[in-house]
Scaffold this motif. Structure first.
Motif, PDB file in Angstrom:
ATOM      1  N   ASN A   1       0.850  -1.183   0.000  1.00 16.53           N
ATOM      2  CA  ASN A   1       0.000   0.000   0.000  1.00 16.53           C
ATOM      3  C   ASN A   1       0.887   1.236   0.000  1.00 16.53           C
ATOM      4  OD1 ASN A   1      -2.531  -1.500   0.369  1.00 16.53           O
ATOM      5  ND2 ASN A   1      -1.775  -1.896   2.433  1.00 16.53           N
ATOM      6  N   TYR A   2       0.482   2.264  -0.724  1.00 17.96           N
ATOM      7  CA  TYR A   2       1.274   3.492  -0.769  1.00 17.96           C
ATOM      8  C   TYR A   2       0.379   4.674  -1.135  1.00 17.96           C
ATOM      9  CZ  TYR A   2       1.222   2.706  -5.850  1.00 17.96           C
ATOM     10  OH  TYR A   2       0.830   2.516  -7.147  1.00 17.96           O
ATOM     11  N   THR A   3       0.907   5.850  -0.893  1.00 24.01           N
ATOM     12  CA  THR A   3       0.192   7.092  -1.199  1.00 24.01           C
ATOM     13  C   THR A   3       0.830   7.750  -2.408  1.00 24.01           C
ATOM     14  OG1 THR A   3      -0.413   7.436   1.116  1.00 24.01           O
ATOM     15  CG2 THR A   3      -0.459   9.364  -0.312  1.00 24.01           C
ATOM     16  N   LEU A   4      -0.013   8.250  -3.307  1.00 24.97           N
ATOM     17  CA  LEU A   4       0.467   8.906  -4.523  1.00 24.97           C
ATOM     18  C   LEU A   4      -0.341  10.184  -4.735  1.00 24.97           C
ATOM     19  CD1 LEU A   4       2.459   8.399  -6.924  1.00 24.97           C
ATOM     20  CD2 LEU A   4       0.501   7.485  -8.169  1.00 24.97           C
TER      21      LEU A   4
ATOM     22  N   ASN B   1      10.403  10.479   2.305  1.00 27.73           N
ATOM     23  CA  ASN B   1       9.095  10.585   2.948  1.00 27.73           C
ATOM     24  C   ASN B   1       8.677  12.036   3.159  1.00 27.73           C
ATOM     25  OD1 ASN B   1       8.679   7.764   3.223  1.00 27.73           O
ATOM     26  ND2 ASN B   1      10.056   7.724   5.007  1.00 27.73           N
ATOM     27  N   ASP B   2       9.547  12.956   2.772  1.00 27.39           N
ATOM     28  CA  ASP B   2       9.252  14.377   2.937  1.00 27.39           C
ATOM     29  C   ASP B   2       8.408  14.866   1.766  1.00 27.39           C
ATOM     30  OD1 ASP B   2       9.132  17.060   3.455  1.00 27.39           O
ATOM     31  OD2 ASP B   2      11.260  17.457   3.099  1.00 27.39           O
TER      32      ASP B   2
ATOM     33  N   LEU C   1      15.033  17.269  -6.002  1.00 25.36           N
ATOM     34  CA  LEU C   1      14.482  16.841  -4.718  1.00 25.36           C
ATOM     35  C   LEU C   1      15.281  17.409  -3.554  1.00 25.36           C
ATOM     36  CD1 LEU C   1      12.280  14.950  -3.521  1.00 25.36           C
ATOM     37  CD2 LEU C   1      13.990  13.122  -3.557  1.00 25.36           C
ATOM     38  N   GLU C   2      16.594  17.434  -3.710  1.00 31.22           N
ATOM     39  CA  GLU C   2      17.444  17.971  -2.649  1.00 31.22           C
ATOM     40  C   GLU C   2      17.151  19.449  -2.393  1.00 31.22           C
ATOM     41  OE1 GLU C   2      22.237  18.547  -1.751  1.00 31.22           O
ATOM     42  OE2 GLU C   2      21.551  16.972  -3.131  1.00 31.22           O
TER      43      GLU C   2
ATOM     44  N   ARG D   1       6.137   7.922  -8.629  1.00 28.90           N
ATOM     45  CA  ARG D   1       6.092   7.293  -7.312  1.00 28.90           C
ATOM     46  C   ARG D   1       7.471   7.337  -6.656  1.00 28.90           C
ATOM     47  NH1 ARG D   1       5.136   0.933  -5.513  1.00 28.90           N
ATOM     48  NH2 ARG D   1       5.344   1.370  -3.267  1.00 28.90           N
ATOM     49  N   THR D   2       8.488   6.967  -7.407  1.00 24.25           N
ATOM     50  CA  THR D   2       9.847   6.902  -6.865  1.00 24.25           C
ATOM     51  C   THR D   2      10.365   8.288  -6.485  1.00 24.25           C
ATOM     52  OG1 THR D   2      10.223   5.002  -8.320  1.00 24.25           O
ATOM     53  CG2 THR D   2      12.164   6.029  -7.312  1.00 24.25           C
ATOM     54  N   TYR D   3      10.064   9.264  -7.331  1.00 25.27           N
ATOM     55  CA  TYR D   3      10.496  10.649  -7.091  1.00 25.27           C
ATOM     56  C   TYR D   3       9.235  11.515  -6.968  1.00 25.27           C
ATOM     57  CZ  TYR D   3      14.750   8.572  -8.987  1.00 25.27           C
ATOM     58  OH  TYR D   3      15.821   7.750  -9.221  1.00 25.27           O
TER      59      TYR D   3
END
Length: 648
Positions: free
Chosen positions: A90-93, A296-297, A433-434, A452-454
Motif C-alpha cells: 500500500n502506498y500514497t500517490l 518521505n518528505d 528533490l534535494e 512514485r519513486t520521485y
C-alpha cells in the motif's frame, strides 16, 4: 513403528516434479482469472502465454536477452522454479489517478542458465488486472556488461486490433527534437501493420483481442537501463521489445543500450488486461511496480493548477507585466502556480523574477520556471540553455532559484530513451528533490513509474498536446478524436501535461471542439500540475458558473471510475477529489452519443448532480440540476459535459 503419510504433500511434490521435468509452470492472479504459463522447450527456448477467464490474450511469446557476455535466449537449461510468493503493498500517490493505492499479486521466479553457466532470472508478477515480468542477471561481477537486445515479445491472436503511437526516428523534427512522443495514434488497425518509421511503435500500446483489452508498456526504468518500444515489424501479430536508436544519447560515447555491472535488473514489461477498457483506465500497475519513494518528505509536494501565457500568447508574453497579470489570474482562480516559459532569462531576468516570486508569494501563488535541457542532442535556440546538463551547473542553478523561492522547473527538449538519457532524467529529479523543487519534463519520454519513486515529479508531456492545435489546422481537426484516445493510452500510464482547456479562439485556427468539450478536459486529463491554456480575458468572458467550476477543480485525485467509452469515439469517466465525485465526458463522433449514468454506482450517497453541457452553440453552456438517480445525456458531436455529484 507407525508411519504417517501426508498424501496432500506427496501430490504437491509429484506435481512440482512433473512441472520441472516438462519445463512448464503456471502462476495465477489472486482471483484466479488471469493465468501465465511459462515453458522451457526441449530446444532450450523460453516462452510465456497469457489467458484471462480461460480465453487467450497472448499466444506463446518469447523471452530472453543477449548480452555482451553471452546469449541467454536459446540453448537454455532449467536451474530452478521458485515458490509462488504473495506480494502486497500500500502506498500514497499525490500525482496519480488514485491517492491511496493498493497492490496485490503473485510472484514467481523462473531461473535458467546457458551453456556457459550464465544465469538468467525471469520474474513474473500476476495481479487481478495485469501481468508483469522482468529479467534479472543476479550474479555479481566487476566486469561491465552491455545488453545487446531482448528477445521479449507479445504475440497476439489473429484478428486483434490495435491503437498504436508511431515512434519518431531520432534526430528528426523541429531542431532535431524527436522522439518526444508527440504523434497521433493509428486507430483500430490490424495487428501486424508495419510502423511508418524505423523506430517502431511507442509505449503505451493498446490492443483489443475481441474479448479483452490489453495495454502494453514498461515501468521502473532505473539509471542502468534504457527506455524501449515495440518493433516496427510485427509478423503474424508478434511485437518485440526494441532498444533506442544510436542518436538517443546525452553525448557521443554515452550509453544507449543498458550498460553496467551485475547484478542488473530490467524494467518491468507490463501487460494490463481487462474485459472492459475501464480496467486499463483505472489501473495503477505502472506505479504499483515502481520503486518506492526515495523520500518521505512530501511537505513541498503540492499538486495543483497553473496559469500559463505561452500556449495562446507565445514568446512575446514572457515579459514581466504579462506574467504579473497571470499571477493575479492564478490568484483569482485559486490556482496554486503560474508558469513562466522560455526566454524569461532574457526578457525578464533574475532580478525581476525575484520580484515576481515575491509578489506571487503574497498572492499564495508559486512560480515555475522553464529551462532548455541543453546538451548536443538538439539545436533549439530557446533559453535559458546550458544550465541543466552539467551537474555542477545544474545544482548551482537549483540552489539559486530555490533560495529565490521558485517552486519548480519545467525542463524541455530531451533526446530520446537511451540509457544515458534515462540517467539524466533521474539525476535531475534527485538534485531537484534535494533543493525541494517540483519538476515537469516536456519534450520528453513517457512516465515509467517515476512519479512514485520521485514524488517531486509532477507531470510529463510525452503527448501531442494543445500547443499543436495552435500550430496547424490539421491538428485542430484531429483534436476531438485524439483526446478520446488518451485516457485509454497515454494518460492511463501516468500524469500527462496536455495543457487543456481553451475557451478562447486560437489565432489563425478554427477550433472545432466546443467549450463544454474543453471544460470536460479539466477532469478527464490528469496531471500533477495542470497547466490550463485559457488566458485571463477568455476566462472572464465565460459564465460565472463555468469560472466557479474551473476554480474548484481538485488538486489531488483520490479515486477514478470508468463509466463508458471507446477509444477514438467517446469517453466518460468520474474522478473523486476533496471527497466529491466529478464526472466528465467528450464525444468525437459526427453524431450525438447518448450516455446513461447511474449516480449510485459512482457515489452510494448521491442525492443529485449539477450538470454543465453544451448550450445552443458550440461556444455556449447550459447548466441544470437533477435529483434523478439515473441521468441520461446526449453529448453533441465534438461536445462534452461535466457533472458534480452531490452526495449529502
Amino acid at each position: 513403528m507407525k508411519i504417517q503419510v501426508n498424501f496432500g504433500l506427496v501430490a504437491i511434490l509429484l506435481l512440482m516434479s512433473a512441472i520441472l521435468q516438462a519445463g512448464t509452470v503456471e502462476v495465477k492472479s489472486p482471483d484466479g482469472n488471469l493465468r501465465v504459463t511459462v515453458e522451457l522447450s526441449e530446444k532450450g527456448t523460453l516462452t510465456y502465454a497469457v489467458t484471462a477467464h480461460n480465453q487467450q490474450v497472448l499466444q506463446p511469446s518469447q523471452l530472453g536477452l543477449v548480452s555482451s557476455h553471452g546469449d541467454l535466449s536459446r540453448s537454455l537449461a532449467l536451474v530452478k522454479v521458485g515458490k509462488i510468493i504473495g506480494v502486497q503493498e500500500n502506498y500514497t500517490l499525490l500525482t496519480g489517478k488514485r491517492k491511496n493505492c493498493s497492490y496485490r499479486g503473485n510472484e514467481l521466479t523462473f531461473e535458467v542458465r546457458n551453456p556457459q553457466n550464465q544465469v538468467l532470472q525471469v520474474i513474473f508478477r500476476v495481479s487481478d488486472d495485469g501481468v508483469a515480468y522482468r529479467y534479472g542477471l543476479p550474479v555479481e561481477s566487476v566486469d561491465t556488461v552491455r545488453i545487446e537486445r531482448e528477445q521479449s515479445s507479445f504475440h497476439f491472436p489473429a484478428g486483434t486490433r490495435a491503437w498504436l503511437h508511431p515512434h519518431a526516428d531520432a534526430g528528426t523534427g523541429w531542431n532535431a527534437t524527436q522522439p518526444s512522443y508527440e504523434e497521433n495514434y493509428y486507430l483500430d488497425i490490424p495487428v501486424g501493420t508495419p510502423a511508418p518509421q524505423q523506430a517502431g511503435w511507442s509505449f503505451p500500446a493498446l490492443f483489443y483481442t475481441g474479448r479483452h483489452w490489453v495495454l502494453i508498456t514498461e515501468t521502473n526504468v532505473r539509471e542502468n537501463y534504457c527506455g524501449s518500444r515495440l518493433s516496427a515489424q510485427s509478423p503474424e501479430g508478434e511485437y518485440f521489445v526494441t532498444f533506442p536508436q544510436p542518436l538517443e544519447t546525452t553525448s557521443k560515447g554515452a550509453a544507449v543500450y543498458p550498460t553496467g555491472r551485475l547484478p542488473l535488473y530490467s524494467p518491468w514489461r507490463l501487460i494490463i488486461v481487462g474485459s472492459s477498457p475501464g480496467t486499463i483506465v483505472e489501473s495503477t500497475l505502472v506505479t504499483d511496480l515502481a520503486d518506492p519513494a526515495v523520500t518521505n518528505d512530501l511537505s513541498f509536494v503540492k499538486p495543483g493548477q497553473a496559469s500559463w501565457s505561452w500556449v495562446l500568447l507565445k514568446d512575446d508574453s514572457t515579459v514581466f507585466p504579462v506574467q504579473k497579470a497571470f499571477v493575479d489570474y492564478a490568484a483569482r482562480m485559486h490556482w496554486r502556480y503560474c508558469l513562466v516559459d522560455a526566454f524569461w532569462d532574457k526578457q525578464i531576468g533574475y532580478d525581476k523574477i525575484q520580484e515576481l516570486v515575491d509578489y506571487a508569494r503574497q498572492k499564495n501563488v508559486g512560480i515555475l520556471l522553464w529551462y532548455n535541457s541543453a546538451g548536443g542532442w538538439n539545436t533549439t535556440p530557446l533559453t535559458p540553455r546550458d544550465r541543466m546538463f552539467d551537474r555542477k551547473t545544474r545544482r548551482n542553478e537549483f540552489e539559486r532559484i530555490s533560495q529565490m523561492g521558485v517552486a519548480g522547473v519545467k525542463i524541455d527538449f530531451f533526446g530520446g530513451d537511451g540509457q544515458s538519457m534515462m540517467t539524466y532524467y533521474q539525476d535531475i529529479l534527485k538534485d531537484a528533490l534535494e533543493y525541494k523543487l517540483l519538476v515537469n519534463f516536456h519534450g520528453a519520454t513517457i512516465p515509467r513509474g517515476w512519479n512514485r519513486t520521485y514524488p517531486n515529479l509532477m507531470t510529463m508531456e510525452a503527448v501531442k498536446g494543445f500547443e499543436y492545435v495552435t500550430f496547424d489546422q490539421r491538428n485542430a481537426d484531429q483534436q476531438p478524436v485524439h483526446c478520446t484516445v488518451l485516457p485509454f493510452t497515454r494518460n492511463a500510464i501516468g500524469p500527462m501535461d496536455f495543457t487543456p482547456v481553451a475557451f478562447s479562439e486560437v489565432p489563425n485556427i478554427r477550433r472545432i471542439t466546443s467549450n463544454a468539450f474543453e471544460l470536460a478536459l479539466s477532469i478527464l486529463f490528469q496531471s500533477g500540475i495542470q497547466h490550463f491554456a485559457e488566458i485571463p480575458q477568455g476566462m472572464a468572458a465565460q459564465p460565472a458558473f463555468v469560472q466557479q467550476f474551473m476554480s474548484s477543480v481538485p488538486e489531488v485525485w483520490e479515486d477514478i471510475k470508468f463509466i463508458d467509452g471507446y477509444p477514438g469515439k467517446y469517453i466518460v469517466l468520474a474522478r473523486k477529489g476533496n471527497g466529491v465525485w466529478y464526472i466528465a465526458g467528450i464525444n468525437a463522433q459526427d453524431k450525438e452519443q447518448q450516455v446513461t449514468i447511474d449516480l449510485k454506482t459512482i457515489d452510494s450517497r448521491a442525492k443529485a448532480a449539477t450538470v454543465i453541457t453544451d448550450g445552443e452553440t458550440s461556444r455556449s453552456f447550459n447548466q441544470f440540476e437533477t435529483n434523478k438517480p439515473v441521468v441520461t445525456l446526449n453529448i453533441k458531436p465534438n461536445g462534452g459535459f461535466v457533472a458534480t455529484v452531490v452526495g449529502k
